[in-house]
Design an enzyme around this catalytic site. Structure first.
Site, mmCIF file in Angstrom:
data_model
loop_
_atom_site.group_PDB
_atom_site.id
_atom_site.type_symbol
_atom_site.label_atom_id
_atom_site.label_comp_id
_atom_site.label_asym_id
_atom_site.label_seq_id
_atom_site.Cartn_x
_atom_site.Cartn_y
_atom_site.Cartn_z
ATOM 1 C CG ASN A 7 -2.067 1.104 1.227
ATOM 2 O OD1 ASN A 7 -1.778 1.926 0.527
ATOM 3 N ND2 ASN A 7 -3.071 1.114 2.235
ATOM 4 N NE ARG A 91 -5.149 3.010 -1.560
ATOM 5 C CZ ARG A 91 -5.352 3.869 -0.875
ATOM 6 N NH1 ARG A 91 -3.915 4.104 -0.142
ATOM 7 N NH2 ARG A 91 -6.131 4.727 -0.478
ATOM 8 C CG HIS A 180 -11.132 5.562 2.155
ATOM 9 N ND1 HIS A 180 -11.856 6.632 2.726
ATOM 10 C CD2 HIS A 180 -10.007 5.848 2.033
ATOM 11 C CE1 HIS A 180 -10.923 7.612 2.944
ATOM 12 N NE2 HIS A 180 -9.574 7.012 2.614
ATOM 13 N NE ARG A 241 -7.671 14.043 0.559
ATOM 14 C CZ ARG A 241 -7.635 12.664 0.875
ATOM 15 N NH1 ARG A 241 -8.886 12.085 1.500
ATOM 16 N NH2 ARG A 241 -6.631 11.943 0.923
ATOM 17 C CD GLU A 387 -8.177 0.374 4.283
ATOM 18 O OE1 GLU A 387 -7.761 0.734 3.039
ATOM 19 O OE2 GLU A 387 -7.745 1.305 5.256
#
Length: 410
Positions: A7, A91, A180, A241, A387
């Site tokens: 990742n 990923r 996600h 963000r 994940e």
């Protein structure tokens, strides 16, 4: 079968090594400060003390080489040779409309993903660098790209289209994609399991919380809406963000401050959200601790974050019609209880009743916990998100002749 998951993000790589025959983690770790100098690797192998080594990594290829060298370290590594790795899963943040499920990586896939770089400018460059580096070091084994956007490909047309000129969608693919995906997939699956039901019988709201935050409305095991859009910038307020804002603000500020599109993009992605309100970027535990102490702008940022989460949760509850559970993933740890308390407080009309003691006690990153009251019609869970397990499942499905993406229905 041994599967390595990479990742690649920002200036770091998170990695996990799985023995897929026993579904066990052989090692996990991180390489940090890639390209920045003073790089180092940390690795945890079950049953051993953590391992750390300083080693300069001027690029992602050298970081992947460091990972392979560490995994096969004669004293610290879980492998005796690199050749035991059967496949690598990567990923990838954005697959556009072209990649609706996981695919084997080759030059054509890398070239296609590069076309989406502007849609995820913080994520795709390191994703691509990691894939290219790993392919050059391990060219004889399969590499699989697992896309964050794939889980949300079940959104209906009316949910993913923007109310913009339709030709923008036809010519440029301007639509909502969501992100996600692996995190929401895992949270939905575990939420259903904790309810004792099949995912196809559950309506859930899943929340990936942390520096980047997104929500997903999961109806009968499928994503029907999610808060992020064409890019990871849309949605709820995040660490750096802004999330969704008045679309007139960018053009107004470009004119007032004489900003270029790239400068504005950097501000909205890296200097907004909680960092923009507080005035400085803080690690999340420090920000939440200061907010809990009532410190001015940290407290304000917390109130804003929770209020926007509450609005999304209420909206998704309406969209789903029947809500069985709210599942918070990733954001276990000190201080997160306060976000959940404020976001879910006063939502009894939606059937959500928190147990304050359970919520405040749910601070472990290693345990799944129910934090709703026993009489709450809607369950609320906090789970550690795995994940990488989803990425490994996708790799195994593709290599064994299955259909990648089937995990969305398991």
């Amino acid at each position: 079968m041994i599967i390595l998951i990479l990742n690649c993000r920002g200036f770091s790589i998170h990695f996990q090594l799985f023995d897929w025959s026993s579904r066990t983690v052989l090692a996990r770790g991180d390489v940090d400060r890639i390209e920045l100098g003073d790089s180092f690797i940390t690795m945890e192998v079950p049953g051993r003390d953590p391992y750390e080594l300083d080693s300069d990594c001027p690029d992602f290829r050298s970081a992947v080489a460091l990972i392979l060298g560490t995994l096969t370290h004669p004293l610290e590594g879980p492998l005796d040779r690199v050749e035991r790795i059967a496949a690598v899963g990567h990923r990838v943040a954005h697959g556009g409309e072209r990649f609706t499920r996981s695919v084997p990586v080759d030059a054509a896939v890398i070239a296609a993903v590069r076309e989406f770089e502007e849609l995820a400018p913080l994520h795709l460059p390191p994703n691509l660098a990691g894939m290219e580096g790993a392919l050059s070091l391990l060219p004889a084994i399969p590499h699989v790209a697992v896309f964050d956007t794939a889980f949300h490909q079940t959104m209906p047309l009316h949910a993913y289209l923007y109310p913009l000129p339709y030709e923008w969608y036809e010519k440029y693919g301007v639509r909502r994609y969501g992100f996600h995906g692996a995190s929401h997939c895992y949270a939905a699956r575990r939420g259903a399991a904790l309810l004792g039901r099949d995912p196809s019988a559950c309506n859930l709201i899943t929340i990936h919380s942390g520096i980047g935050t997104s929500l997903c409305a999961v109806q009968e095991g499928r994503s029907i809406d999610t808060s992020m859009g064409l890019t990871p910038l849309e949605g709820t307020m995040m660490g750096t963000r802004c999330g969704s804002i008045d679309p007139g603000i960018p053009s107004f500020m470009m004119q007032e401050e004489q900003l270029s599109p790239r400068e504005l993009d950097r501000i909205l992605n890296q200097r907004s959200g909680g960092a923009g309100i507080v005035g400085v970027r803080l690690e999340r535990p420090a920000y939440l601790a200061r907010a809990a102490e009532g410190e001015g702008r940290c407290r304000l940022a917390l109130e804003m974050e929770a209020f926007r989460l509450k609005k999304h949760i209420g909206g998704y509850a309406a969209a789903l019609g029947r809500l069985d559970a709210v599942v918070f993933g990733s954001g276990a740890g000190e201080g997160e209880w306060l976000v959940r308390e404020k976001a879910l407080g006063g939502m009894e009309q939606f059937g959500i009743r928190l147990d304050d003691e359970r919520n405040r006690a749910a601070r472990s990153r290693d345990r799944e916990e129910r934090i709703s009251a026993d009489d709450s019609p809607v369950a609320v869970f906090v789970i550690p998100t795995e994940e990488e397990m989803v990425y490994a499942e996708e790799v195994a499905a593709l290599l064994h002749g299955g259909t990648p993406g089937d995990i969305r229905r398991k």
